[in-house]
Motif scaffolding. Sequence first.
Motif, PDB file in Angstrom:
ATOM      1  N   PHE A 567       0.842  -1.204   0.000  1.00 23.99           N
ATOM      2  CA  PHE A 567       0.000   0.000   0.000  1.00 23.99           C
ATOM      3  C   PHE A 567       0.872   1.247   0.000  1.00 23.99           C
ATOM      4  CE2 PHE A 567      -2.640  -3.230   2.158  1.00 23.99           C
ATOM      5  CZ  PHE A 567      -3.710  -3.248   1.280  1.00 23.99           C
ATOM      6  N   ASP A 568       0.503   2.201  -0.844  1.00 21.13           N
ATOM      7  CA  ASP A 568       1.233   3.461  -0.965  1.00 21.13           C
ATOM      8  C   ASP A 568       0.895   4.353   0.230  1.00 21.13           C
ATOM      9  OD1 ASP A 568       2.468   5.794  -1.676  1.00 21.13           O
ATOM     10  OD2 ASP A 568       1.194   6.214  -3.410  1.00 21.13           O
ATOM     11  N   ASN A 569       1.913   4.693   1.025  1.00 17.33           N
ATOM     12  CA  ASN A 569       1.715   5.571   2.182  1.00 17.33           C
ATOM     13  C   ASN A 569       2.496   6.872   2.057  1.00 17.33           C
ATOM     14  OD1 ASN A 569       0.348   4.278   4.964  1.00 17.33           O
ATOM     15  ND2 ASN A 569       0.899   2.773   3.417  1.00 17.33           N
ATOM     16  N   SER A 570       2.966   7.194   0.864  1.00 22.80           N
ATOM     17  CA  SER A 570       3.825   8.361   0.691  1.00 22.80           C
ATOM     18  C   SER A 570       3.112   9.671   0.993  1.00 22.80           C
ATOM     19  CB  SER A 570       4.398   8.384  -0.726  1.00 22.80           C
ATOM     20  OG  SER A 570       3.354   8.417  -1.696  1.00 22.80           O
ATOM     21  N   VAL A 571       1.780   9.681   0.945  1.00 23.12           N
ATOM     22  CA  VAL A 571       1.056  10.940   1.169  1.00 23.12           C
ATOM     23  C   VAL A 571       1.157  11.416   2.619  1.00 23.12           C
ATOM     24  CG1 VAL A 571      -0.581  10.575  -0.704  1.00 23.12           C
ATOM     25  CG2 VAL A 571      -1.121   9.715   1.589  1.00 23.12           C
ATOM     26  N   VAL A 572       1.586  10.555   3.548  1.00 24.64           N
ATOM     27  CA  VAL A 572       1.622  10.944   4.957  1.00 24.64           C
ATOM     28  C   VAL A 572       2.955  11.567   5.359  1.00 24.64           C
ATOM     29  CG1 VAL A 572       0.080   9.005   5.453  1.00 24.64           C
ATOM     30  CG2 VAL A 572       2.519   8.774   5.945  1.00 24.64           C
TER      31      VAL A 572
END
Length: 709
Positions: A567-572
């Motif tokens: 899952f992409d969590n780069s936005v946090v």
Amino acid sequence: MTSAACSRMFQLQTDPLTGKSEWLVIEGEDDQLQTTPKSLLATTSYLDMLNDSLRNAAYRLAIDNTVTTPSHVLDIGAGTGLLSMMAARAMGLSDSNGISTSKGMVTACESYLPMVKLMREVLRANAMEGKIRLINKRSDELEVGVDIPSRADILVSEILDSELLGEGLIPTLQHAHDKLLVENPQTVPYRATTYGQLVECTYLREMHDLVHGEAEASDGIHLLPSGMPNLLAVKKQQFAMHCNAIKDEIKLLSEPFKVFEFDFWRRPDSFREADLHIKAKSDGTVHAIISWWLLQLDSEGTTFYSTGPNWIPYPSDVKELKTSFVSSGDWCDHWKQCVWFIPSSGLLVLKDKEVWLHAAHTETSISYDFKTSCNEKEDADLFLHTPDGQLFLSPERIALYGDSCWRELMLNAIKNAIHQKVDPLCLIADDSIFLAVSVAHLSKTSQVMPLFPGLGNKGMQYLQKASIANSYTMDRIEFLRRKELLSGLQGSPHRKIDLFIAEPFYYGNDNVLPWQNLRFWKERTLLDPVLSKDALIMPCRGLLKACAMYLPDLWKSRCCLKEIEGFDNSVVNTTLGACGGLPLTEDSPFLPYFIWQCGETKILSKTTTILEFDFSKPMSPCSGKTKVQFRESGMCHGFVLWIDYVMDKENNTVLSTGPDKRHWKQGVKLLNEPVEVGHKDLSSTEIEASFDPLNGELILRNAFLRHQR
């Protein structure tokens, strides 16, 4: 949209330089015009937790083993939504058009509005927004038929702290079983077991035994008057600590022992007791109990996670599974071990002899009590009696107040100051009871005015209790707030403050950056009209120090997130204060840490002074620029900053709070990417700092200097 979608949240924010608090308004979760302020989440443990790859893998394995058919999954304390997305994927809720390919559903419950806003972004980035129902409420506010259509079949959660129970695990599970879950639900985790071990350790003794420290100091100052050994104490609670950092100082006096089991799949009791007979493995003195917990994440017993110290092997009753048994070998800061201090100077034990340990847990904590006989229990109860005027301080503060070297340094500075004044009016600008007692004791004609901004009347009650033992009377102590002090002294032209002193120390202000303790400088500025022309300010100067350090464990725990278990969590990253891999336009935050507890560390450079704070003058902007010379080769992960306090001009007495000192936290500025330093191409770096007195913020810039070939 939930009923809370357009709500507002009010977050209390405190100005570290004034102590004033204001309510920050956070708009509703669907308001796209306002983003969550960085400062709210940058110092939380969310980022460190999401960077714990072992924890993430353990939860993924357990969820995949548990969520095998279409079900109603409830995620309590959903955070950024990682567990919810794992559950949705395990059920096949992965259609790219937002249409469920399964009859199952996932309900995510998160009460903290800034995190709800962030979770919305994560779900959107992973095309999961239409597959997970996010509710901005506490779980005990949820109602079946109102918020959720039916009771949930499966509970996934991670509402665990280092002690296990401190985040409300028991009441949360009780309400969930009563109101939100089907009978005999499946849960991830499945069970948690707490363990303990008896240890002897001089440093752990120093963190709670001020009686022993004062006896060794023998300097005439009695913070603990005779007959009142508990007037200053640490609370009867477990304290989270990285015990691996003191492994070489610990003598193990018992084998690990099991204390309590907590089954997530059934309703827990609010209170339980256990009587444990512990056999000592060697002679010694028990100074503390070190405790940790082991999670069994699935019902089959194939996936585990432990917070045990690195000298603890997996328990003998747990089958070794190399792919799914997770020990705490990797450093992480969101879960540590816990320490329970033994009252007084400890408990003597003899090899192969048993001691009786009574353990109890409430809804939020676990406590211990040694009982070897009825009489000894009565003595312990007498010692633990709470006297009037009792103050609870942090273990680090107790250790500092018992440190004979620190006491000698402070007392020499105080003596030097009061010898220069006749009948001085002395203002204690912070919460230092040591300074208040010492000045009143050493200067028989002084008038002492403690501000006690955090202690307040509790500090005055303490001074009353300590007065006889330190040979002063309370008529020489006057407690006024700053406004009262200003109005009172401004109306009396012949009464001015002669001594303005601080450690500095602020009660309850244990998790701040070093320069956020400069509140006394702000006070000195506001009180400038009532200072005498030749008033002595102590400390008189502050030196902002820095060194470059190798911090691989800390950097890994704070680096930018990319993909977590698919899952992409780069936005946090920006919101959670990440460091590694940031865009050039972004800057990582300063973070307060005890460097000695940050896993593997190494100082790579000489210590340098970046700028000076002149406390003899009113607060003003400060800036400085210097070159840091590397003395060791290695990977530089960031800079560690602290303040050395120059206590007096005459003797140039300096109190250091650097990374080699255990009593203070330092400020850490991590690099966007580690840099290999110390070779002949890169032997130094240039750093520049500026301090803004309006908000107490420090800005740091650096430029690594390479030699021209």
